[in-house]
Scaffold this motif. Sequence first.
Motif, PDB file in Angstrom:
ATOM      1  N   THR A 112      30.358  -2.168  43.618  1.00  5.98           N
ATOM      2  CA  THR A 112      29.291  -3.144  43.436  1.00  5.98           C
ATOM      3  C   THR A 112      29.369  -3.750  42.037  1.00  5.98           C
ATOM      4  O   THR A 112      30.101  -3.264  41.176  1.00  5.98           O
ATOM      5  CB  THR A 112      27.911  -2.499  43.674  1.00  5.98           C
ATOM      6  OG1 THR A 112      27.740  -1.422  42.758  1.00  5.98           O
ATOM      7  CG2 THR A 112      27.781  -1.991  45.110  1.00  5.98           C
ATOM      8  N   TYR A 144      31.778   3.208  45.978  1.00  9.40           N
ATOM      9  CA  TYR A 144      31.518   3.889  47.241  1.00  9.40           C
ATOM     10  C   TYR A 144      32.863   4.173  47.877  1.00  9.40           C
ATOM     11  O   TYR A 144      33.517   3.266  48.399  1.00  9.40           O
ATOM     12  CB  TYR A 144      30.645   3.013  48.152  1.00  9.40           C
ATOM     13  CG  TYR A 144      29.264   2.815  47.589  1.00  9.40           C
ATOM     14  CD1 TYR A 144      28.212   3.616  47.983  1.00  9.40           C
ATOM     15  CD2 TYR A 144      29.022   1.835  46.619  1.00  9.40           C
ATOM     16  CE1 TYR A 144      26.944   3.452  47.443  1.00  9.40           C
ATOM     17  CE2 TYR A 144      27.766   1.664  46.074  1.00  9.40           C
ATOM     18  CZ  TYR A 144      26.728   2.477  46.497  1.00  9.40           C
ATOM     19  OH  TYR A 144      25.481   2.316  45.950  1.00  9.40           O
ATOM     20  N   VAL A 199      28.445  -0.764  56.294  1.00 10.95           N
ATOM     21  CA  VAL A 199      27.100  -0.690  56.864  1.00 10.95           C
ATOM     22  C   VAL A 199      26.752   0.758  57.214  1.00 10.95           C
ATOM     23  O   VAL A 199      25.668   1.240  56.895  1.00 10.95           O
ATOM     24  CB  VAL A 199      26.987  -1.612  58.101  1.00 10.95           C
ATOM     25  CG1 VAL A 199      25.703  -1.359  58.865  1.00 10.95           C
ATOM     26  CG2 VAL A 199      27.087  -3.076  57.679  1.00 10.95           C
ATOM     27  N   ARG A 200      27.680   1.452  57.843  1.00 11.32           N
ATOM     28  CA  ARG A 200      27.459   2.844  58.247  1.00 11.32           C
ATOM     29  C   ARG A 200      27.160   3.741  57.038  1.00 11.32           C
ATOM     30  O   ARG A 200      26.447   4.727  57.131  1.00 11.32           O
ATOM     31  CB  ARG A 200      28.692   3.349  58.989  1.00 11.32           C
ATOM     32  CG  ARG A 200      28.512   4.694  59.662  1.00 11.32           C
ATOM     33  CD  ARG A 200      29.721   5.083  60.497  1.00 11.32           C
ATOM     34  NE  ARG A 200      30.017   4.107  61.529  1.00 11.32           N
ATOM     35  CZ  ARG A 200      31.179   3.452  61.648  1.00 11.32           C
ATOM     36  NH1 ARG A 200      32.173   3.673  60.812  1.00 11.32           N
ATOM     37  NH2 ARG A 200      31.361   2.571  62.606  1.00 11.32           N
ATOM     38  N   ASN A 201      27.716   3.375  55.877  1.00  7.30           N
ATOM     39  CA  ASN A 201      27.557   4.188  54.667  1.00  7.30           C
ATOM     40  C   ASN A 201      26.596   3.568  53.656  1.00  7.30           C
ATOM     41  O   ASN A 201      26.582   3.960  52.490  1.00  7.30           O
ATOM     42  CB  ASN A 201      28.933   4.427  54.033  1.00  7.30           C
ATOM     43  CG  ASN A 201      29.748   5.386  54.867  1.00  7.30           C
ATOM     44  OD1 ASN A 201      29.563   6.585  54.794  1.00  7.30           O
ATOM     45  ND2 ASN A 201      30.643   4.841  55.694  1.00  7.30           N
ATOM     46  N   ASP A 202      25.806   2.592  54.111  1.00  4.05           N
ATOM     47  CA  ASP A 202      24.756   1.978  53.282  1.00  4.05           C
ATOM     48  C   ASP A 202      25.258   1.432  51.953  1.00  4.05           C
ATOM     49  O   ASP A 202      24.630   1.621  50.906  1.00  4.05           O
ATOM     50  CB  ASP A 202      23.613   2.975  53.037  1.00  4.05           C
ATOM     51  CG  ASP A 202      22.930   3.402  54.326  1.00  4.05           C
ATOM     52  OD1 ASP A 202      22.687   2.535  55.184  1.00  4.05           O
ATOM     53  OD2 ASP A 202      22.665   4.612  54.473  1.00  4.05           O
ATOM     54  N   VAL A 203      26.397   0.746  51.979  1.00  2.00           N
ATOM     55  CA  VAL A 203      26.896   0.095  50.763  1.00  2.00           C
ATOM     56  C   VAL A 203      25.993  -1.101  50.469  1.00  2.00           C
ATOM     57  O   VAL A 203      25.878  -2.008  51.296  1.00  2.00           O
ATOM     58  CB  VAL A 203      28.371  -0.355  50.926  1.00  2.00           C
ATOM     59  CG1 VAL A 203      28.821  -1.142  49.703  1.00  2.00           C
ATOM     60  CG2 VAL A 203      29.274   0.846  51.164  1.00  2.00           C
ATOM     61  N   PRO A 204      25.319  -1.098  49.315  1.00  2.00           N
ATOM     62  CA  PRO A 204      24.429  -2.215  49.007  1.00  2.00           C
ATOM     63  C   PRO A 204      25.198  -3.517  48.824  1.00  2.00           C
ATOM     64  O   PRO A 204      26.294  -3.530  48.279  1.00  2.00           O
ATOM     65  CB  PRO A 204      23.746  -1.787  47.703  1.00  2.00           C
ATOM     66  CG  PRO A 204      24.506  -0.636  47.175  1.00  2.00           C
ATOM     67  CD  PRO A 204      25.360  -0.091  48.273  1.00  2.00           C
ATOM     68  N   GLU A 247      25.405  -7.151  53.877  1.00  3.33           N
ATOM     69  CA  GLU A 247      24.274  -7.351  54.778  1.00  3.33           C
ATOM     70  C   GLU A 247      24.693  -7.428  56.238  1.00  3.33           C
ATOM     71  O   GLU A 247      23.984  -6.938  57.111  1.00  3.33           O
ATOM     72  CB  GLU A 247      23.506  -8.596  54.351  1.00  3.33           C
ATOM     73  CG  GLU A 247      22.926  -8.448  52.947  1.00  3.33           C
ATOM     74  CD  GLU A 247      22.402  -9.747  52.369  1.00  3.33           C
ATOM     75  OE1 GLU A 247      22.251 -10.742  53.126  1.00  3.33           O
ATOM     76  OE2 GLU A 247      22.140  -9.776  51.160  1.00  3.33           O
ATOM     77  N   CYS A 252      28.923 -10.543  54.675  1.00  7.49           N
ATOM     78  CA  CYS A 252      29.724  -9.335  54.433  1.00  7.49           C
ATOM     79  C   CYS A 252      30.910  -9.692  53.532  1.00  7.49           C
ATOM     80  O   CYS A 252      31.924  -9.013  53.514  1.00  7.49           O
ATOM     81  CB  CYS A 252      30.190  -8.693  55.747  1.00  7.49           C
ATOM     82  SG  CYS A 252      31.405  -9.674  56.660  1.00  7.49           S
TER      83      CYS A 252
END
Length: 106
Positions: free
Chosen positions: A8, A14, A29-34, A37, A49
């Motif tokens: 990020t 991540y 998305v599965r690992n909630d990477v900020p 979207e 994305c």
Amino acid sequence: MTKITFQTVDGTRYDLEAADGTTAMENAVRNDVPGIEAECGGACACATCHVYVDEVWREAVGEPEPMEEDMLDFAHEPQPNSRLSCQIKVRPELDGLVLYVPERQG
């Protein structure tokens, strides 16, 4: 499993283990990477994305197809190394891939 790193803007990394055949976006998305979207769910119908591919990996990842290029026009600050993470298929050759999340999405 293939290792993919999303970084990020603030430098947070991540490190993900991704199954081959999935997309980089699905894993983010599965690992909630900020910052990833993925509003369209991976249909290449938005630019929420968007990622920047580390220069070392550009050739291995490849260039975007025409439909993806069109969607990248809607991305925030697209660069020559911009890709939509929903269009990056995970495969063994991408083990160690680094993707940078932009400051904001489209």
